[in-house]
Enzyme design. Structure first.
Site, mmCIF file in Angstrom:
data_model
loop_
_atom_site.group_PDB
_atom_site.id
_atom_site.type_symbol
_atom_site.label_atom_id
_atom_site.label_comp_id
_atom_site.label_asym_id
_atom_site.label_seq_id
_atom_site.Cartn_x
_atom_site.Cartn_y
_atom_site.Cartn_z
ATOM 1 N N GLY A 1 3.415 6.746 8.418
ATOM 2 C CA GLY A 1 4.789 7.008 7.994
ATOM 3 C C GLY A 1 5.750 5.886 8.334
ATOM 4 C CG HIS B 1 -0.363 0.426 2.486
ATOM 5 N ND1 HIS B 1 0.108 -0.465 3.431
ATOM 6 C CD2 HIS B 1 -0.150 1.662 3.020
ATOM 7 C CE1 HIS B 1 0.564 0.200 4.478
ATOM 8 N NE2 HIS B 1 0.429 1.498 4.259
ATOM 9 C CB SER C 1 3.182 2.075 6.063
ATOM 10 O OG SER C 1 2.007 2.279 6.793
ATOM 11 N N GLY C 2 5.469 -0.221 5.968
ATOM 12 C CA GLY C 2 6.494 -0.875 5.156
ATOM 13 C C GLY C 2 7.763 -1.190 5.908
ATOM 14 C CG ASP D 1 0.045 -3.836 2.852
ATOM 15 O OD1 ASP D 1 0.395 -3.407 1.738
ATOM 16 O OD2 ASP D 1 -0.038 -3.116 3.867
#
Length: 390
Positions: free
Chosen positions: A318, A179, A320-321, A224
């Site tokens: 912020g 995402h 994320s990932g 994801d």
């Protein structure tokens, strides 16, 4: 109609199917050779080496091991009798159980950097994953990360602005959340080896390709996960290091203390942090995370929860990932920050993409192919020096 591959192996995204027993038999039956990729793996917490033969995963040196499987294992690892020489003959013919054991141990404790040398998929051992050579564990206090504490952490910038985090898993590959990363690889830059934003003097790398998991669904945020292939490979130097991928079938117990890190907001809807922040959080069982008072059954097998049900410590916008990293002799990437309700709220822990659920896909994307450069099996392979030292 007529395109079902039930009980068979599908060649890539095509409609061509082959028998499952033809997979990993040394003969390329698929046009692009997909049937001869991902034929070797490390399995379980003990990192046992397994090879795929006749549609069955067989453990190296197990009771039913034989010289034919030994030959198959070495061939799948990219080595021929001619390349390995006398030591290979010992391995193939089982003259030494000690050789077999030592080989497996060497395979289990190294991570490869790949560059295509021949048409085979393997090259040489060049680096170890999951280590922090430039970080002293004696540093204590606070949650601002020190240089080298999370050397696999990267900052993903879209048009010169930090949007998400990611993890170095190989010299040309970054793992992040699907995402996070839109199309247009040319508009992204990967910043490595930094703890402070903005990135004055930090190494910025161009992105060549962005690959999403084929089962990623934005609404449910299942699978994801995405990989970004760098235009040029990284150089590992202590401040930039890869994190290990887990092994196939490896479980991480509920309550295991792991680390999250990133430049995300320090409160829900707040401003991003200029400093790389980190926090220690426990893994939470999917059963506990799916209860009516928490996430009400929304946790799929491809997700893993971490944090405190009482709230107070969490990832946020912020982050994320970025990595959910757990230490087990080496640091392993257990999850990628995916979603959550609010930030650090009671009964709303962070939800992360479960990396073990997507291992096959990860290895397939990074597998070295003819005429390419990149990363292969994601597990260790030997070079001639291994045999010379036996």
């Amino acid at each position: 109609v007529g395109l079902s591959c039930v009980g068979k192996f599908r060649c890539g995204t095509s409609s061509h199917c082959i028998s499952g027993s033809a997979q990993c038999d040394g003969v390329m039956d698929c046009e692009n050779g997909e049937d001869e990729l991902s034929c070797v793996r490390l399995s379980g917490k003990s990192s046992v080496l397994q090879v795929l033969s006749g549609g069955v995963w067989r453990t190296v040196c197990s009771e039913d091991w034989n010289s034919a499987l030994g030959l198959s294992a070495c061939k799948q690892l990219g080595y021929s009798r001619e390349l390995i020489g006398t030591a290979a003959e010992l391995f193939f013919n089982q003259y030494s159980d000690h050789l077999c054991l030592l080989l497996s141990l060497r395979l289990a404790h190294h991570l490869l950097s790949f560059s295509s040398k021949t048409q085979s998929h393997i090259v040489y051992v060049s680096a170890e994953c999951g280590s922090r050579p430039q970080f002293s564990s004696r540093i204590v206090g606070g949650n601002v990360s020190a240089l080298g504490q999370f050397p696999w952490q990267v900052s993903l910038h879209f048009q010169s602005e930090h949007l998400c985090g990611g993890s170095v898993v190989a010299d040309s590959w970054i793992l992040t959340a699907a995402h996070c990363v839109f199309a247009f690889p040319s508009l992204w830059a990967v910043h490595v080896g930094l703890t402070e934003q903005p990135v004055n003097g930090a190494q910025a790398l161009a992105v060549q390709k962005i690959i999403y998991h084929g089962r990623y669904r934005p609404k449910a945020l299942d699978y994801d996960i995405a990989l970004m292939k760098l235009a040029e490979p990284l150089t590992f130097n202590g401040l930039v290091e890869p994190i290990c991928l887990p092994n196939f079938g490896e479980d991480f117990e509920d309550g295991t203390m792991c680390w999250i890190s990133g430049w995300g907001a320090t409160s829900d809807g707040g401003d991003a942090s200029d400093s790389l922040l980190s926090a220690r959080v426990p893994l939470i069982s999917s059963k506990a995370c799916s209860t009516p008072g928490v996430y009400q059954g929304y946790i799929s097998p491809g997700m893993i929860c971490a944090g405190y049900l009482e709230g107070g410590t969490d990832s946020c916008q912020g982050d994320s990932g970025g990595p959910l990293a757990c230490e087990d002799s080496v640091w392993k990437l257990v999850g990628a920050t995916s979603w959550g309700q609010g930030c650090a709220d009671r009964n709303k822990p962070g939800v992360y993409t479960r990396v073990t659920q997507s291992l096959k896909w990860i290895h397939q994307q990074m597998e070295v192919r003819k005429g390419s450069r990149g990363w292969g099996l994601g597990l260790a392979v030997i070079d001639e020096q291994v045999f010379e030292g036996l």
